[in-house]
Design a protein around this motif. Sequence first.
Motif, PDB file in Angstrom:
ATOM      1  N   ASN A 165       0.811  -1.218   0.000  1.00 44.43           N
ATOM      2  CA  ASN A 165       0.000   0.000   0.000  1.00 44.43           C
ATOM      3  C   ASN A 165       0.843   1.265   0.000  1.00 44.43           C
ATOM      4  OD1 ASN A 165      -2.811  -0.170  -0.284  1.00 44.43           O
ATOM      5  ND2 ASN A 165      -3.049  -1.081   1.742  1.00 44.43           N
ATOM      6  N   VAL A 166       2.136   1.142  -0.281  1.00 44.67           N
ATOM      7  CA  VAL A 166       3.028   2.301  -0.348  1.00 44.67           C
ATOM      8  C   VAL A 166       3.594   2.421  -1.761  1.00 44.67           C
ATOM      9  CG1 VAL A 166       5.203   3.320   0.461  1.00 44.67           C
ATOM     10  CG2 VAL A 166       3.671   2.194   2.087  1.00 44.67           C
ATOM     11  N   CYS A 167       3.501   3.627  -2.309  1.00 47.01           N
ATOM     12  CA  CYS A 167       4.092   3.939  -3.617  1.00 47.01           C
ATOM     13  C   CYS A 167       5.173   4.989  -3.420  1.00 47.01           C
ATOM     14  CB  CYS A 167       3.040   4.494  -4.577  1.00 47.01           C
ATOM     15  SG  CYS A 167       1.612   3.440  -4.842  1.00 47.01           S
ATOM     16  N   LEU A 168       6.412   4.653  -3.703  1.00 47.54           N
ATOM     17  CA  LEU A 168       7.460   5.672  -3.661  1.00 47.54           C
ATOM     18  C   LEU A 168       7.299   6.597  -4.858  1.00 47.54           C
ATOM     19  CD1 LEU A 168      10.661   3.693  -2.595  1.00 47.54           C
ATOM     20  CD2 LEU A 168       8.784   4.576  -1.186  1.00 47.54           C
ATOM     21  N   VAL A 169       7.458   7.889  -4.612  1.00 44.91           N
ATOM     22  CA  VAL A 169       7.354   8.880  -5.684  1.00 44.91           C
ATOM     23  C   VAL A 169       8.535   9.847  -5.579  1.00 44.91           C
ATOM     24  CG1 VAL A 169       4.828   8.765  -5.807  1.00 44.91           C
ATOM     25  CG2 VAL A 169       5.910  10.468  -4.306  1.00 44.91           C
ATOM     26  N   THR A 170       8.788  10.553  -6.673  1.00 45.28           N
ATOM     27  CA  THR A 170       9.874  11.538  -6.657  1.00 45.28           C
ATOM     28  C   THR A 170       9.390  12.933  -6.286  1.00 45.28           C
ATOM     29  OG1 THR A 170       9.649  12.090  -9.008  1.00 45.28           O
ATOM     30  CG2 THR A 170      11.150  10.268  -8.424  1.00 45.28           C
ATOM     31  N   ASP A 171       8.202  13.325  -6.751  1.00 48.23           N
ATOM     32  CA  ASP A 171       7.751  14.720  -6.640  1.00 48.23           C
ATOM     33  C   ASP A 171       8.837  15.643  -7.205  1.00 48.23           C
ATOM     34  OD1 ASP A 171       6.137  16.878  -6.103  1.00 48.23           O
ATOM     35  OD2 ASP A 171       6.449  16.877  -3.943  1.00 48.23           O
ATOM     36  N   ALA A 172       9.498  15.178  -8.265  1.00 49.43           N
ATOM     37  CA  ALA A 172      10.665  15.884  -8.797  1.00 49.43           C
ATOM     38  C   ALA A 172      10.263  17.123  -9.590  1.00 49.43           C
ATOM     39  CB  ALA A 172      11.479  14.947  -9.686  1.00 49.43           C
ATOM     40  N   MET A 173      11.182  18.097  -9.619  1.00 45.73           N
ATOM     41  CA  MET A 173      11.028  19.278 -10.465  1.00 45.73           C
ATOM     42  C   MET A 173      12.224  19.361 -11.415  1.00 45.73           C
ATOM     43  SD  MET A 173      13.389  21.614  -9.073  1.00 45.73           S
ATOM     44  CE  MET A 173      12.791  23.267  -9.407  1.00 45.73           C
TER      45      MET A 173
END
Length: 386
Positions: A272-280
């Motif tokens: 139930n965990v998704c790693l994300v970058t939230d990169a710019m």
Amino acid sequence: MKYLIEHADIYTPTGIIHNGKILISGHTIQRILTDSDPIPLDNLESYTVINAKRSCVIPGFIDLHSHGGGGADVTDASSDSIETFINFHLNHGTTGLMLTTMSGVPIKELSYHVEQLGKAMDTHESVVGVHLEGPYLNPEYAGMLPPEKLRIPNIKELEQLVDASYDTVRMLTLSPELEGALEMIQFCNEYGIIAALGHTGADYELVMKAITLGASHVTHIFNAMEPLHHRYPGALGAALMDDRLSVQLICDGIHLHPLIVKMVVRLKSCFNVCLVTDAMRAAGMPDGEYMLGNFEKVHYHNGIVKDEKGNLASTGMTMLDAFRNILSFGDVSLSEAIHMTSTTPARVLGLQDYIGAIKEGLDADILIIDDELQIKSVFLKGKKLL
């Protein structure tokens, strides 16, 4: 093109095949074989052989939340910039990318951005959809976004954004406490758009109601949310304890302390965990000053992005960084890390029958990584890119 990858440790949903073999034909994984299995082919000479000794084969990463990278971002709204952004992350192992909007622009401009992002899905096989982060967010929890540009939920306006995207919007992050938000969550549920809760100060009871209407996901857990209180659990308490909600987690060791990362994984599990970058746009670039979208100057230094006031503002990371970090301080196995970077995001998107795992019949979105977690090869839909 056809490939035979051999002598690899292959990470499949049912276990690890040591010294195994994979046959790739066209865009799919044709066969997965053990060391002792004979290769069931009469035309093996037509396959390019890749020796993956002392390496692992894992599924390509899937990032549900990325605004940019390689010096470009979604607000550039040109095909060349979007291609730069997509290819930067693809070269770092992201074979499934959600192009994520920035809500610091007027609605007409946002509509144009969404249109350009939607077009990219036709020409870039790694793009799996558009993620609208807002603009229907609580200004009190705006985070890096200009609060004055955030909006009250308007279903007709959302329909126009979805139409502008050529129906490529797959996820909407919104604050459930705003007037009209619950109706918008119900609309998303009916039209196959993932309703993600974020930038929120909602109370626990309201989040429970939002879940019953179709909310199923939480954007960058802990960040831009009301902190947990022992008498008022709020949206954060609901996100941590209700398994109907999957969560995004920024695993850079900065947005969340490593202990909090461990806590989230222990409470939610890798399923139930998704790693994300939230990169710019600063991701992959030298230290310096960069524009966050087209509305604010930020400073990028030693992998950290901050605004003029010293607040965290997006990240400069890749999914490969997130993968390495969760293995470094998340107290997880490599198989569990794969779930959080590939398998679980695919399930959240409803694409588990196509991507997100090393399995016969699925798309050959594959990474070959060595024992130092360096990428040796990237395959996208059966095509070898690196």
